[in-house]
Design a protein around this motif. Sequence first.
Motif, PDB file in Angstrom:
ATOM      1  N   THR A 189       0.844  -1.203   0.000  1.00 26.40           N
ATOM      2  CA  THR A 189       0.000   0.000   0.000  1.00 26.40           C
ATOM      3  C   THR A 189       0.873   1.245   0.000  1.00 26.40           C
ATOM      4  O   THR A 189       1.940   1.258   0.620  1.00 26.40           O
ATOM      5  N   ALA A 190       0.396   2.304  -0.669  1.00 28.67           N
ATOM      6  CA  ALA A 190       0.997   3.635  -0.520  1.00 28.67           C
ATOM      7  C   ALA A 190       0.050   4.451   0.358  1.00 28.67           C
ATOM      8  O   ALA A 190      -1.091   4.721  -0.040  1.00 28.67           O
ATOM      9  N   TRP A 191       0.522   4.795   1.548  1.00 28.57           N
ATOM     10  CA  TRP A 191      -0.274   5.566   2.510  1.00 28.57           C
ATOM     11  C   TRP A 191       0.129   7.040   2.446  1.00 28.57           C
ATOM     12  O   TRP A 191       1.313   7.330   2.221  1.00 28.57           O
ATOM     13  N   SER A 192      -0.818   7.930   2.746  1.00 31.60           N
ATOM     14  CA  SER A 192      -0.403   9.330   2.938  1.00 31.60           C
ATOM     15  C   SER A 192      -1.161   9.951   4.101  1.00 31.60           C
ATOM     16  O   SER A 192      -2.320   9.608   4.356  1.00 31.60           O
ATOM     17  N   ALA A 193      -0.473  10.848   4.788  1.00 33.40           N
ATOM     18  CA  ALA A 193      -1.090  11.651   5.852  1.00 33.40           C
ATOM     19  C   ALA A 193      -0.567  13.072   5.674  1.00 33.40           C
ATOM     20  O   ALA A 193       0.556  13.401   6.069  1.00 33.40           O
ATOM     21  N   GLU A 194      -1.386  13.885   5.044  1.00 31.62           N
ATOM     22  CA  GLU A 194      -1.022  15.269   4.683  1.00 31.62           C
ATOM     23  C   GLU A 194      -1.952  16.212   5.431  1.00 31.62           C
ATOM     24  O   GLU A 194      -3.174  16.076   5.335  1.00 31.62           O
ATOM     25  N   GLY A 195      -1.379  17.142   6.178  1.00 34.24           N
ATOM     26  CA  GLY A 195      -2.218  18.121   6.876  1.00 34.24           C
ATOM     27  C   GLY A 195      -3.093  17.499   7.939  1.00 34.24           C
ATOM     28  O   GLY A 195      -4.177  18.008   8.225  1.00 34.24           O
ATOM     29  N   LEU A 196      -2.645  16.410   8.525  1.00 36.25           N
ATOM     30  CA  LEU A 196      -3.481  15.703   9.495  1.00 36.25           C
ATOM     31  C   LEU A 196      -2.954  15.754  10.939  1.00 36.25           C
ATOM     32  O   LEU A 196      -3.735  16.002  11.870  1.00 36.25           O
ATOM     33  N   LEU A 197      -1.682  15.517  11.142  1.00 34.00           N
ATOM     34  CA  LEU A 197      -1.213  15.200  12.502  1.00 34.00           C
ATOM     35  C   LEU A 197      -1.494  16.259  13.579  1.00 34.00           C
ATOM     36  O   LEU A 197      -1.821  15.890  14.706  1.00 34.00           O
ATOM     37  N   PRO A 198      -1.421  17.569  13.287  1.00 32.85           N
ATOM     38  CA  PRO A 198      -1.708  18.519  14.372  1.00 32.85           C
ATOM     39  C   PRO A 198      -3.126  18.390  14.918  1.00 32.85           C
ATOM     40  O   PRO A 198      -3.404  18.793  16.045  1.00 32.85           O
ATOM     41  N   TYR A 199      -4.028  17.805  14.116  1.00 33.94           N
ATOM     42  CA  TYR A 199      -5.436  17.705  14.524  1.00 33.94           C
ATOM     43  C   TYR A 199      -5.722  16.427  15.303  1.00 33.94           C
ATOM     44  O   TYR A 199      -6.862  16.172  15.698  1.00 33.94           O
ATOM     45  N   LEU A 200      -4.690  15.605  15.475  1.00 36.10           N
ATOM     46  CA  LEU A 200      -4.824  14.394  16.295  1.00 36.10           C
ATOM     47  C   LEU A 200      -4.044  14.604  17.590  1.00 36.10           C
ATOM     48  O   LEU A 200      -2.980  15.242  17.590  1.00 36.10           O
ATOM     49  N   SER A 201      -4.524  14.017  18.674  1.00 33.52           N
ATOM     50  CA  SER A 201      -3.742  14.046  19.901  1.00 33.52           C
ATOM     51  C   SER A 201      -2.509  13.163  19.701  1.00 33.52           C
ATOM     52  O   SER A 201      -2.459  12.331  18.777  1.00 33.52           O
ATOM     53  N   ALA A 202      -1.525  13.324  20.578  1.00 32.18           N
ATOM     54  CA  ALA A 202      -0.304  12.508  20.476  1.00 32.18           C
ATOM     55  C   ALA A 202      -0.659  11.024  20.556  1.00 32.18           C
ATOM     56  O   ALA A 202      -0.115  10.192  19.815  1.00 32.18           O
TER      57      ALA A 202
ATOM     58  N   GLU B 185       3.368  14.316   6.421  1.00 34.50           N
ATOM     59  CA  GLU B 185       3.782  15.659   6.833  1.00 34.50           C
ATOM     60  C   GLU B 185       3.827  15.623   8.360  1.00 34.50           C
ATOM     61  O   GLU B 185       2.788  15.532   9.015  1.00 34.50           O
ATOM     62  N   ALA B 186       5.039  15.626   8.891  1.00 39.38           N
ATOM     63  CA  ALA B 186       5.208  15.415  10.339  1.00 39.38           C
ATOM     64  C   ALA B 186       5.866  16.645  10.969  1.00 39.38           C
ATOM     65  O   ALA B 186       6.059  17.674  10.311  1.00 39.38           O
ATOM     66  N   PHE B 187       6.209  16.507  12.244  1.00 42.45           N
ATOM     67  CA  PHE B 187       6.712  17.657  13.002  1.00 42.45           C
ATOM     68  C   PHE B 187       8.233  17.659  13.098  1.00 42.45           C
ATOM     69  O   PHE B 187       8.831  16.648  13.454  1.00 42.45           O
TER      70      PHE B 187
END
Length: 299
Positions: free
Chosen positions: A170-183, A206-208
């Motif tokens: 699979t090719a996964w992506s998470a763009e513009g998502l992580l700040p809106y999730l708790s740790a 897109e990470a921190f």
Amino acid sequence: MTRTDNDSWDITESVGATALGVAMARADETNTAHPLFTDRYAQLFVDAATVRGWQPHTSGPMAERRRAIGGYAAARTKWFDEYFIAAGANGIDQAVILAAGLDARAWRLPWVDGTVVYEVDQPKVLEFKADTLAAHGIRSAVNYRAVAVDLRQDWPTALRQAGFDPSTPTAWSAEGLLPYLSAQAQDLLFERIAELSAPGSRVAVEAFSPGFFDPENLARRREQFRRLRDEAADANAPDVQDLWYIEERTDLAAWLAQRGWRITATEALDLMAGYGRPAPAELTDLTPRSVFIEGRLHG
Ligand code: SAM
């Protein structure tokens, strides 16, 4: 605005409206003389939301600032585009776009024949997207499946029910998502991705960077936004930081590497410079301190 563990939203509300912000940035880039990409769907989404009462800033200080810092969203879009194209060219024919929002890749990228693209996001967001595209008679050329579920809930079951095959890469992506999730929700998300990833899978995130949640940096950004809001005489313009979970995060690159993923990481400013979209010197503070991570599992 206070976030809660089970909050939900429509496209013009809370976290949903951030997807409209990205669509505006993509529409802006598409309208430049030499765009990094062309997303003819972005404006359709902005227009449909406007009909529903959303009030975008199309001129004035807010719009000028958005265009001035648009290089970030443009470079980010281009990077994820290239990631999916390269994954397809390397035989991966299953893509999962997490928190897809108004991302139009399922419609605009040259997917390899036979590719299945899953989009996961909250139900009302995907419903707005589907309604808008249907109203314009637009269909995806690829095998497209919307998976309407919250990423803090049991999305792996919903994904499998939609046809996802965990035995194929699979090719996964998470763009513009992580700040809106708790740790904690972020950790669970990547544990699940790792569990569902067959050998040969890839992930783009897109990470921190370490400075992302630096209190001084956040306070400076907040103050700049407050001044802009005053200039624009729009006291109600939402500050996106109010929607973030400002918490220490797991070092994602290290976490993935420990689990056998081969990692490349590119800092936001380097990515922007590489695509010829450097941040204006006086606005580098406004560039999110993000890092773009790609992980590849050995096939
Ligand atoms: N990735 C898209 C893009 O770049 O255009 C959208 C980015 S937008 C900033 C954030 C998106 O994350 C929204 O579409 C929102 O609905 C989605 N999102 C955030 N938290 C979520 C959650 N817990 N479950 C499902 N979707 C979520």
